[in-house]
Design an enzyme around this catalytic site. Structure first.
Site, PDB file in Angstrom:
ATOM      1  N   LYS A 215       5.085 -16.264  64.269  1.00 50.16           N
ATOM      2  CA  LYS A 215       4.466 -17.545  63.584  1.00 50.16           C
ATOM      3  C   LYS A 215       5.395 -18.522  63.695  1.00 50.16           C
ATOM      4  O   LYS A 215       4.895 -19.836  63.507  1.00 50.16           O
ATOM      5  CB  LYS A 215       4.168 -16.961  62.285  1.00 50.16           C
ATOM      6  CG  LYS A 215       3.024 -16.013  61.975  1.00 50.16           C
ATOM      7  CD  LYS A 215       1.870 -16.644  62.606  1.00 50.16           C
ATOM      8  CE  LYS A 215       0.559 -15.695  62.291  1.00 50.16           C
ATOM      9  NZ  LYS A 215      -0.595 -15.941  63.099  1.00 50.16           N
TER      10      LYS A 215
ATOM     11  N   ALA B  11       0.286  -8.082  67.369  1.00 49.35           N
ATOM     12  CA  ALA B  11       1.644  -7.589  67.604  1.00 49.35           C
ATOM     13  C   ALA B  11       1.442  -5.919  67.482  1.00 49.35           C
ATOM     14  O   ALA B  11       0.672  -5.253  66.903  1.00 49.35           O
ATOM     15  CB  ALA B  11       2.662  -7.769  66.824  1.00 49.35           C
TER      16      ALA B  11
ATOM     17  N   SER C  97     -12.582 -10.905  58.797  1.00 46.87           N
ATOM     18  CA  SER C  97     -11.688 -11.994  59.748  1.00 46.87           C
ATOM     19  C   SER C  97     -11.772 -13.336  58.946  1.00 46.87           C
ATOM     20  O   SER C  97     -12.404 -13.793  58.563  1.00 46.87           O
ATOM     21  CB  SER C  97     -12.402 -12.219  60.949  1.00 46.87           C
ATOM     22  OG  SER C  97     -12.364 -11.226  61.717  1.00 46.87           O
ATOM     23  N   ILE C  98     -10.473 -13.643  58.846  1.00 46.95           N
ATOM     24  CA  ILE C  98     -10.343 -15.076  58.312  1.00 46.95           C
ATOM     25  C   ILE C  98     -10.959 -16.068  58.950  1.00 46.95           C
ATOM     26  O   ILE C  98     -11.830 -17.091  58.240  1.00 46.95           O
ATOM     27  CB  ILE C  98      -8.886 -15.614  58.162  1.00 46.95           C
ATOM     28  CG1 ILE C  98      -8.066 -14.626  57.100  1.00 46.95           C
ATOM     29  CG2 ILE C  98      -8.604 -17.140  57.748  1.00 46.95           C
ATOM     30  CD1 ILE C  98      -6.674 -15.035  57.320  1.00 46.95           C
TER      31      ILE C  98
ATOM     32  N   ASP D 209     -10.390 -13.614  76.580  1.00 46.82           N
ATOM     33  CA  ASP D 209      -9.167 -13.147  76.208  1.00 46.82           C
ATOM     34  C   ASP D 209      -7.890 -14.016  76.369  1.00 46.82           C
ATOM     35  O   ASP D 209      -7.746 -14.431  77.587  1.00 46.82           O
ATOM     36  CB  ASP D 209      -8.989 -11.863  77.129  1.00 46.82           C
ATOM     37  CG  ASP D 209      -7.748 -11.021  77.139  1.00 46.82           C
ATOM     38  OD1 ASP D 209      -6.741 -11.479  76.517  1.00 46.82           O
ATOM     39  OD2 ASP D 209      -7.833  -9.794  77.287  1.00 46.82           O
ATOM     40  N   VAL D 210      -7.133 -14.093  75.376  1.00 43.26           N
ATOM     41  CA  VAL D 210      -6.256 -15.312  75.447  1.00 43.26           C
ATOM     42  C   VAL D 210      -5.075 -14.769  76.449  1.00 43.26           C
ATOM     43  O   VAL D 210      -4.349 -15.755  76.660  1.00 43.26           O
ATOM     44  CB  VAL D 210      -5.740 -15.692  74.023  1.00 43.26           C
ATOM     45  CG1 VAL D 210      -6.876 -16.400  73.240  1.00 43.26           C
ATOM     46  CG2 VAL D 210      -4.874 -14.618  73.570  1.00 43.26           C
TER      47      VAL D 210
ATOM     48  N   SER E 265      -6.160  -6.814  61.381  1.00 43.16           N
ATOM     49  CA  SER E 265      -4.736  -7.136  61.763  1.00 43.16           C
ATOM     50  C   SER E 265      -3.648  -6.929  60.762  1.00 43.16           C
ATOM     51  O   SER E 265      -2.760  -6.273  60.951  1.00 43.16           O
ATOM     52  CB  SER E 265      -4.754  -8.651  62.187  1.00 43.16           C
ATOM     53  OG  SER E 265      -5.601  -8.762  63.179  1.00 43.16           O
TER      54      SER E 265
ATOM     55  N   THR F 241      -7.223  -7.657  56.439  1.00 39.84           N
ATOM     56  CA  THR F 241      -8.356  -7.759  57.537  1.00 39.84           C
ATOM     57  C   THR F 241      -7.905  -6.642  58.507  1.00 39.84           C
ATOM     58  O   THR F 241      -6.817  -5.908  58.191  1.00 39.84           O
ATOM     59  CB  THR F 241      -8.038  -9.094  58.048  1.00 39.84           C
ATOM     60  OG1 THR F 241      -6.581  -9.161  58.411  1.00 39.84           O
ATOM     61  CG2 THR F 241      -8.256 -10.287  57.380  1.00 39.84           C
TER      62      THR F 241
ATOM     63  N   TYR G 207       7.375  -7.733  58.629  1.00 44.51           N
ATOM     64  CA  TYR G 207       6.399  -8.705  59.344  1.00 44.51           C
ATOM     65  C   TYR G 207       7.322  -9.033  60.622  1.00 44.51           C
ATOM     66  O   TYR G 207       6.401  -9.160  61.712  1.00 44.51           O
ATOM     67  CB  TYR G 207       6.411  -9.991  58.519  1.00 44.51           C
ATOM     68  CG  TYR G 207       4.964 -10.871  59.077  1.00 44.51           C
ATOM     69  CD1 TYR G 207       3.774 -10.364  59.041  1.00 44.51           C
ATOM     70  CD2 TYR G 207       5.203 -11.967  59.540  1.00 44.51           C
ATOM     71  CE1 TYR G 207       2.708 -10.991  59.519  1.00 44.51           C
ATOM     72  CE2 TYR G 207       4.225 -12.734  59.642  1.00 44.51           C
ATOM     73  CZ  TYR G 207       2.908 -12.160  59.687  1.00 44.51           C
ATOM     74  OH  TYR G 207       1.773 -12.914  60.382  1.00 44.51           O
TER      75      TYR G 207
HETATM   76  P1  NAD Z   1      -8.360 -10.134  62.491  1.00 37.84           P
HETATM   77  O1  NAD Z   1      -8.030  -9.071  62.972  1.00 37.84           O
HETATM   78  O2  NAD Z   1      -9.688 -10.380  61.955  1.00 37.84           O
HETATM   79  O3  NAD Z   1      -8.464 -11.447  63.692  1.00 37.84           O
HETATM   80  C1  NAD Z   1      -7.468 -11.542  64.654  1.00 37.84           C
HETATM   81  C2  NAD Z   1      -8.270 -11.922  65.856  1.00 37.84           C
HETATM   82  O4  NAD Z   1      -7.394 -11.936  67.006  1.00 37.84           O
HETATM   83  C3  NAD Z   1      -9.273 -10.741  66.104  1.00 37.84           C
HETATM   84  O5  NAD Z   1     -10.484 -11.622  66.416  1.00 37.84           O
HETATM   85  C4  NAD Z   1      -8.850 -10.237  67.748  1.00 37.84           C
HETATM   86  O6  NAD Z   1     -10.036  -9.885  68.153  1.00 37.84           O
HETATM   87  C5  NAD Z   1      -8.153 -11.605  68.100  1.00 37.84           C
HETATM   88  N1  NAD Z   1      -7.249 -11.203  69.279  1.00 37.84           N
HETATM   89  C6  NAD Z   1      -6.230 -10.187  69.250  1.00 37.84           C
HETATM   90  N2  NAD Z   1      -5.893 -10.179  70.695  1.00 37.84           N
HETATM   91  C7  NAD Z   1      -6.587 -11.014  71.367  1.00 37.84           C
HETATM   92  C8  NAD Z   1      -6.630 -11.538  72.845  1.00 37.84           C
HETATM   93  N3  NAD Z   1      -5.972 -10.922  73.609  1.00 37.84           N
HETATM   94  N4  NAD Z   1      -7.562 -12.391  73.020  1.00 37.84           N
HETATM   95  C9  NAD Z   1      -8.326 -13.134  72.112  1.00 37.84           C
HETATM   96  N5  NAD Z   1      -8.612 -12.773  70.823  1.00 37.84           N
HETATM   97  C10 NAD Z   1      -7.529 -11.693  70.527  1.00 37.84           C
HETATM   98  O7  NAD Z   1      -7.384 -10.732  61.525  1.00 37.84           O
HETATM   99  P2  NAD Z   1      -6.918 -11.901  60.595  1.00 37.84           P
HETATM  100  O8  NAD Z   1      -6.255 -11.537  59.387  1.00 37.84           O
HETATM  101  O9  NAD Z   1      -8.200 -12.704  60.241  1.00 37.84           O
HETATM  102  O10 NAD Z   1      -6.115 -12.889  61.516  1.00 37.84           O
HETATM  103  C11 NAD Z   1      -6.387 -14.148  61.837  1.00 37.84           C
HETATM  104  C12 NAD Z   1      -5.172 -15.168  61.823  1.00 37.84           C
HETATM  105  O11 NAD Z   1      -4.977 -15.271  60.460  1.00 37.84           O
HETATM  106  C13 NAD Z   1      -4.125 -14.622  62.513  1.00 37.84           C
HETATM  107  O12 NAD Z   1      -3.604 -15.672  63.142  1.00 37.84           O
HETATM  108  C14 NAD Z   1      -3.252 -13.994  61.662  1.00 37.84           C
HETATM  109  O13 NAD Z   1      -1.759 -13.814  61.970  1.00 37.84           O
HETATM  110  C15 NAD Z   1      -3.459 -14.980  60.614  1.00 37.84           C
HETATM  111  N6  NAD Z   1      -3.057 -14.640  59.246  1.00 37.84           N
HETATM  112  C16 NAD Z   1      -3.664 -13.520  58.597  1.00 37.84           C
HETATM  113  C17 NAD Z   1      -3.124 -13.207  57.356  1.00 37.84           C
HETATM  114  C18 NAD Z   1      -3.622 -11.947  56.668  1.00 37.84           C
HETATM  115  O14 NAD Z   1      -3.007 -11.459  55.533  1.00 37.84           O
HETATM  116  N7  NAD Z   1      -4.648 -11.318  57.087  1.00 37.84           N
HETATM  117  C19 NAD Z   1      -2.344 -13.962  56.660  1.00 37.84           C
HETATM  118  C20 NAD Z   1      -1.847 -15.311  57.219  1.00 37.84           C
HETATM  119  C21 NAD Z   1      -2.194 -15.636  58.542  1.00 37.84           C
END
Ligand code: NAD
Length: 256
Positions: A163, A96, A18-19, A65-66, A196, A194, A156
């Site tokens: 976004k 999504a 996770s980021i 849970d958001v 997601s 990641t 996307y």
């Molecule tokens: P990740 O899957 O590790 O993180 C996504 C998180 O969202 C998870 O911890 C998940 O539990 C949480 N989540 C989903 N539904 C939820 C809910 N109902 N309530 C609470 N939490 C919930 O993936 P990531 O890539 O680390 O994503 C983190 C952020 O970074 C996101 O906003 C994503 O869009 C953004 N992002 C990711 C990338 C990429 O390439 N991975 C690039 C740019 C932006």
């Protein structure tokens, strides 16, 4: 120690990829007190294991849970009881349905559209309200976004539109909270593998294309994102709000 002893809420660590975990790591190195919100029990267990490896014990874990209003109430109440105030919040949450992340955007279902907006964008508004209520002056709020909110990125789709609304929310929230000296910014990350990200159709192809074209010729990593988060969550960025900082090895400046 740019965030020494600051109380920072981190939303969205699911596992070591996770980021949000990259950002948390940087905060740990800089002596912050971290409060993690999580969605599911398995995320909680992952976070506990990750923190144990870092020998980091000064933290709080709280379910949020958001999509559930009472979860925000309970979570921020518990945070207030334990810490009194917070200094920063990192929103790193998005979702999504996989079937909405390929093919034509015009096939997006109403349900899928609303779900992605609810989890990936509205949650930032709601969490910012709760977080800012616990902030004194100089509070900082950040979220994670992606170039697909500004331009068309193949597959996307509905997440790009979520976004775009998230990025607009950054500006409106920066306006609302600026008078209290609370700053709100976004980090637009290049693609990172990641849990997601794997849901986006042909994600590996997108990453290959990114490496070939990005001026720096590489992918971004957790360290890059942690460094920028540290800048935004500290006084180093004291005059910066409403911004969307691209941490993408230069990819977004390209016109080809
Ligand atoms: P990740 O899957 O590790 O993180 C996504 C998180 O969202 C998870 O911890 C998940 O539990 C949480 N989540 C989903 N539904 C939820 C809910 N109902 N309530 C609470 N939490 C919930 O993936 P990531 O890539 O680390 O994503 C983190 C952020 O970074 C996101 O906003 C994503 O869009 C953004 N992002 C990711 C990338 C990429 O390439 N991975 C690039 C740019 C932006």
């Amino acid at each position: 120690m740019l965030v020494d002893n600051k109380n920072i809420v981190i939303m969205g660590v699911a596992n070591k990829w996770s980021i949000a975990w990259g950002i948390a790591n940087k905060m740990i190195e800089n002596n912050a007190n971290l409060i993690f919100t999580y969605l599911e029990e398995r995320n909680k267990i992952s976070i506990e294991k990750l923190l144990e490896k870092e020998n980091y014990t000064n933290y709080m874990l709280v379910k949020l849970d958001v999509t559930i209003d009472e979860d925000y109430e309970n979570a921020f109440k518990m945070i207030k009881e334990k810490y009194g105030h917070i200094d920063g919040m990192v929103h790193s949450v998005a979702f999504a349905k996989k079937e909405e992340l390929s093919g034509n955007y015009f096939d997006t279902s109403r349900e899928g559209y609303l779900l992605s907006q609810n989890i990936s964008s509205y949650s930032f508004v709601k969490a910012s309200k709760h977080a800012s209520d616990l902030m004194n002056e100089k509070g900082q709020i950040i979220c994670l976004t992606y170039l697909g909110g500004e331009r068309v990125v193949l597959n996307y789709n509905v997440m790009g539109v979520a976004k775009a609304s998230l990025e607009a929310s950054v500006k409106y929230l920066a306006h609302d909270l600026g008078k209290r000296n609370i700053r709100v910014n976004a980090i637009s990350s290049g693609p990172i593998k990641t849990t997601s990200a794997k849901g986006v159709g042909e994600f590996s192809k997108l990453m290959d294309g990114f490496i070939k074209k990005a001026p720096m010729g590489r992918l971004v990593n957790h360290e890059d994102l942690g460094n920028t988060a540290l800048y935004l969550l500290s006084d180093l960025s004291s005059g910066v709000t409403g911004e969307n900082i691209h941490v993408d090895c230069g990819y977004s400046v390209l016109g080809y």
